[in-house]
Design a protein around this motif. Structure first.
Motif, PDB file in Angstrom:
ATOM      1  N   ASP A  78     -16.400  20.637 -16.853  1.00 33.30           N
ATOM      2  CA  ASP A  78     -16.545  20.216 -18.244  1.00 33.30           C
ATOM      3  C   ASP A  78     -15.398  20.703 -19.118  1.00 33.30           C
ATOM      4  OD1 ASP A  78     -18.973  18.909 -17.753  1.00 33.30           O
ATOM      5  OD2 ASP A  78     -20.091  20.784 -17.925  1.00 33.30           O
ATOM      6  N   THR A  81     -10.889  17.400 -19.016  1.00 31.93           N
ATOM      7  CA  THR A  81     -11.152  15.979 -19.245  1.00 31.93           C
ATOM      8  C   THR A  81     -10.027  15.158 -18.645  1.00 31.93           C
ATOM      9  OG1 THR A  81     -12.298  16.434 -21.322  1.00 31.93           O
ATOM     10  CG2 THR A  81     -11.501  14.189 -20.999  1.00 31.93           C
ATOM     11  N   SER A  83      -8.376  11.222 -18.519  1.00 34.90           N
ATOM     12  CA  SER A  83      -8.390   9.905 -19.158  1.00 34.90           C
ATOM     13  C   SER A  83      -7.463   8.978 -18.391  1.00 34.90           C
ATOM     14  CB  SER A  83      -7.944  10.015 -20.616  1.00 34.90           C
ATOM     15  OG  SER A  83      -6.657  10.597 -20.715  1.00 34.90           O
ATOM     16  N   ASN A  91     -12.528   7.790 -19.840  1.00 39.84           N
ATOM     17  CA  ASN A  91     -12.316   9.229 -19.764  1.00 39.84           C
ATOM     18  C   ASN A  91     -13.634   9.910 -19.435  1.00 39.84           C
ATOM     19  OD1 ASN A  91     -12.513   8.419 -22.897  1.00 39.84           O
ATOM     20  ND2 ASN A  91     -13.521  10.402 -22.602  1.00 39.84           N
ATOM     21  N   GLY A  92     -13.547  11.152 -18.982  1.00 39.80           N
ATOM     22  CA  GLY A  92     -14.743  11.898 -18.621  1.00 39.80           C
ATOM     23  C   GLY A  92     -14.364  13.217 -17.996  1.00 39.80           C
ATOM     24  N   PRO A  93     -15.358  14.017 -17.620  1.00 35.80           N
ATOM     25  CA  PRO A  93     -15.082  15.313 -17.004  1.00 35.80           C
ATOM     26  C   PRO A  93     -14.496  15.137 -15.609  1.00 35.80           C
ATOM     27  CG  PRO A  93     -17.431  14.853 -16.938  1.00 35.80           C
ATOM     28  CD  PRO A  93     -16.815  13.778 -17.776  1.00 35.80           C
ATOM     29  N   PRO A 122      -9.408  23.915 -23.691  1.00 38.16           N
ATOM     30  CA  PRO A 122      -9.663  22.607 -23.091  1.00 38.16           C
ATOM     31  C   PRO A 122      -8.389  22.046 -22.450  1.00 38.16           C
ATOM     32  CG  PRO A 122     -10.512  22.713 -25.339  1.00 38.16           C
ATOM     33  CD  PRO A 122      -9.662  23.927 -25.151  1.00 38.16           C
ATOM     34  N   LEU A 124      -6.632  18.488 -20.888  1.00 42.03           N
ATOM     35  CA  LEU A 124      -6.688  17.024 -20.849  1.00 42.03           C
ATOM     36  C   LEU A 124      -5.642  16.509 -19.877  1.00 42.03           C
ATOM     37  CD1 LEU A 124      -7.564  14.197 -21.805  1.00 42.03           C
ATOM     38  CD2 LEU A 124      -5.934  14.446 -23.712  1.00 42.03           C
ATOM     39  N   VAL A 185     -11.620  14.425 -25.962  1.00 41.25           N
ATOM     40  CA  VAL A 185     -11.918  15.784 -25.513  1.00 41.25           C
ATOM     41  C   VAL A 185     -13.205  16.274 -26.170  1.00 41.25           C
ATOM     42  CG1 VAL A 185     -11.094  18.168 -25.432  1.00 41.25           C
ATOM     43  CG2 VAL A 185      -9.479  16.275 -25.144  1.00 41.25           C
ATOM     44  N   PRO A 186     -14.247  16.548 -25.411  1.00 38.12           N
ATOM     45  CA  PRO A 186     -15.510  17.024 -25.994  1.00 38.12           C
ATOM     46  C   PRO A 186     -15.310  18.320 -26.788  1.00 38.12           C
ATOM     47  CG  PRO A 186     -15.825  16.390 -23.706  1.00 38.12           C
ATOM     48  CD  PRO A 186     -14.343  16.381 -23.946  1.00 38.12           C
TER      49      PRO A 186
END
Length: 496
Positions: A78, A81, A83, A91-93, A122, A124, A185-186
């Protein structure tokens, strides 16, 4: 494999390291952005069913556990990320399935795992890749200038190609993802981002027509000759267009065929192998270009699965036999026996130019690319970094030594009677292979403990190598309690 020290540091979040300076650095929590670009091998065709084979690798098998949960299922990160415009979900984990197809992976899985472990922020991954694309044409950037005669002649034959189209598309995609980072990005809270590096994994379409002759000229080899110029121009333009003038870049070697290609190329009449070695040298030339800073060539031929290639050749021969006998081709009969067929599918099962579908191979490429970027990103000291120790002196100073593992002082480089140690900075490093009597012994034991010091930064970095053992490690102590521990990765190369 050599076993390194158990280090005990008290009072603070402290460390000791085998090999260079410990550094305390301020964590800014900006999103760490990595661009993963190239053609089909960056897309990824490693069959997930074959990923467990990574655990059988004699040197890197320990990496498999980084990709799994405690129950053996594939982990989802998590904190990382990914993309990619090519995917419907966008996009996702990070987890398995971010290859070209849902049952495939590329270098992104291990690459992102390593970067997720490295950064307390985080991460990406922006994946921008398309199969069957060349640098001489598809990814051609403005800085490459006018095409050579060879390039123009091929373009005349393949008039449907659009020079530079995928370079422009790559730049546009990266910019779009970054412009919408809050939706990607969460938990993004406007803290900003930094492009930490780019991994480039491409080459087949600049190599594969090595045999091409048009109008009596070997234009295919001409494309290979021009590869260093075209790729270097693309990197310069990309840094400019992304406003990232110092962006570190790593180039993954085209390792298809492994070291067999190098051996075959000793025969000047083996034109395919000669061309492959020529192309690999062209890739390396970009990393060696003195006018390009922070560009590194990363060898990957070591990761080629020779057993899988052997099975591939058997499968190809059996396919011809099936055609002659009118036997239908299925997933159950790539090879004439169930035992061989199962082994083939467990190791991969895709095209030769896609590393025969070996997920282990793709994972190790991702690992090597990440390690190369990490090595290039540190440990140069920024103005506000605090140097804790560099082991450049004639003794350990205030560090306390017990046992016989550490000798009386740091050593200078690789010692005799051992494998080459690399990755350290400066001249000094801590090596537990040399005892206080100057003897070389892999059974040495002991501790090396730092003096107490005050915590003034959010984290500490260091370089470590050696065995992947829980009892040979760096231990980080706060108020006499172990808060973290780190071991080597069964490698003599020190990594951050």
């Amino acid at each position: 494999m050599r076993r390194f020290m158990k280090a005990i540091c008290t009072l603070a979040f402290a460390i000791m390291l085998p090999g260079f300076a410990s550094q305390a650095q301020a964590a800014d929590k900006k999103v760490k952005v990595f661009i993963l670009a190239g053609q089909s091998n960056m897309e990824g065709h490693g069959q997930v069913r074959s990923l467990d084979c990574l655990g059988q690798h004699p040197k890197y098998g320990h990496l498999l556990k980084k990709l799994k949960n405690a129950d053996g299922s594939w982990a989802t990160r998590d904190d990382v990320t990914i993309s990619w415009k090519a995917k419907s979900k966008g996009n996702g984990p990070l987890t398995v399935g971010w290859g070209s197809e849902p049952h495939e992976i590329g270098p992104e899985l291990m690459f992102g795992t390593i970067m997720g472990e490295k950064y307390d922020a985080p991460v990406l991954l922006i994946k921008t890749a398309w199969g069957g694309k060349s640098v001489w044409c598809d990814f051609r950037s403005p800085g490459a200038g006018e095409m050579t005669w060879d390039e123009k002649r091929i373009l005349k034959r393949d008039h449907e190609l659009k020079p530079g189209h995928f370079y422009r598309k790559m730049v546009a995609e990266v910019k779009e993802w970054l412009a919408n980072i809050k939706d990607v990005v969460p938990g993004y809270e406007g803290q900003g981002y930094e492009i930490v590096g780019m991994a480039w994994f491409q080459g087949w379409n600049d190599f594969c027509e090595w045999h091409l002759q048009l109008d009596g000229k070997r234009v295919g080899l001409g494309v290979i000759d021009r590869y260093p110029h075209n790729l270097a121009a693309m990197f310069r333009d990309l840094r400019k267009d992304l406003d990232a003038p110092d962006m570190p870049i790593v180039i993954g070697e085209m390792g298809v065929g492994g070291h067999e290609m190098t051996k075959r190329a000793e025969n000047p009449h083996d034109h395919e192998a000669v061309a492959m070695v020529k192309f690999r040298r062209a890739q390396k030339a970009v990393g060696d270009d003195p006018s390009l800073e922070n560009v590194t060539f990363v060898p990957t031929a070591d990761f080629w699965d020779t057993r899988l290639q052997e099975l591939r050749r058997m499968s190809d021969a059996y396919w011809n036999e099936k055609q002659k006998k009118g036997i239908k081709d299925t997933e159950e009969n790539h090879l004439p026996t169930k035992e061989l067929n199962d082994e083939y599918l467990s190791r991969g099962g895709h095209w030769y130019c896609h590393y025969n579908g070996s997920a282990a191979n793709y994972s190790l490429v991702g690992y090597a690319l990440a390690q190369a970027l990490n090595a290039g990103s540190g440990p140069a000291l920024a103005a506000d970094d605090i140097l804790i120790a560099d082991f450049e002196g004639d003794d350990y100073g205030d560090w306390k030594v017990t046992g016989n593992a550490f000798g009386d002082a740091p050593v200078k480089g690789t010692q005799a009677s051992r494998h080459t140690v690399s990755g350290f900075k400066g001249k000094g490093l801590v090596d537990t292979y040399v005892d206080r009597d100057g003897h070389f012994n892999d059974d040495n034991t002991g501790t090396l403990t730092s003096p107490e010091f005050k915590i003034e930064r959010d984290y500490i970095t260091f370089l470590i190598g050696g065995g992947a053992h829980d009892n040979t490690c760096v231990q980080l102590l706060v108020d006499e309690k172990v808060v973290a521990s780190s071991s080597g990765e069964d490698d003599e190369k020190l990594v951050q």
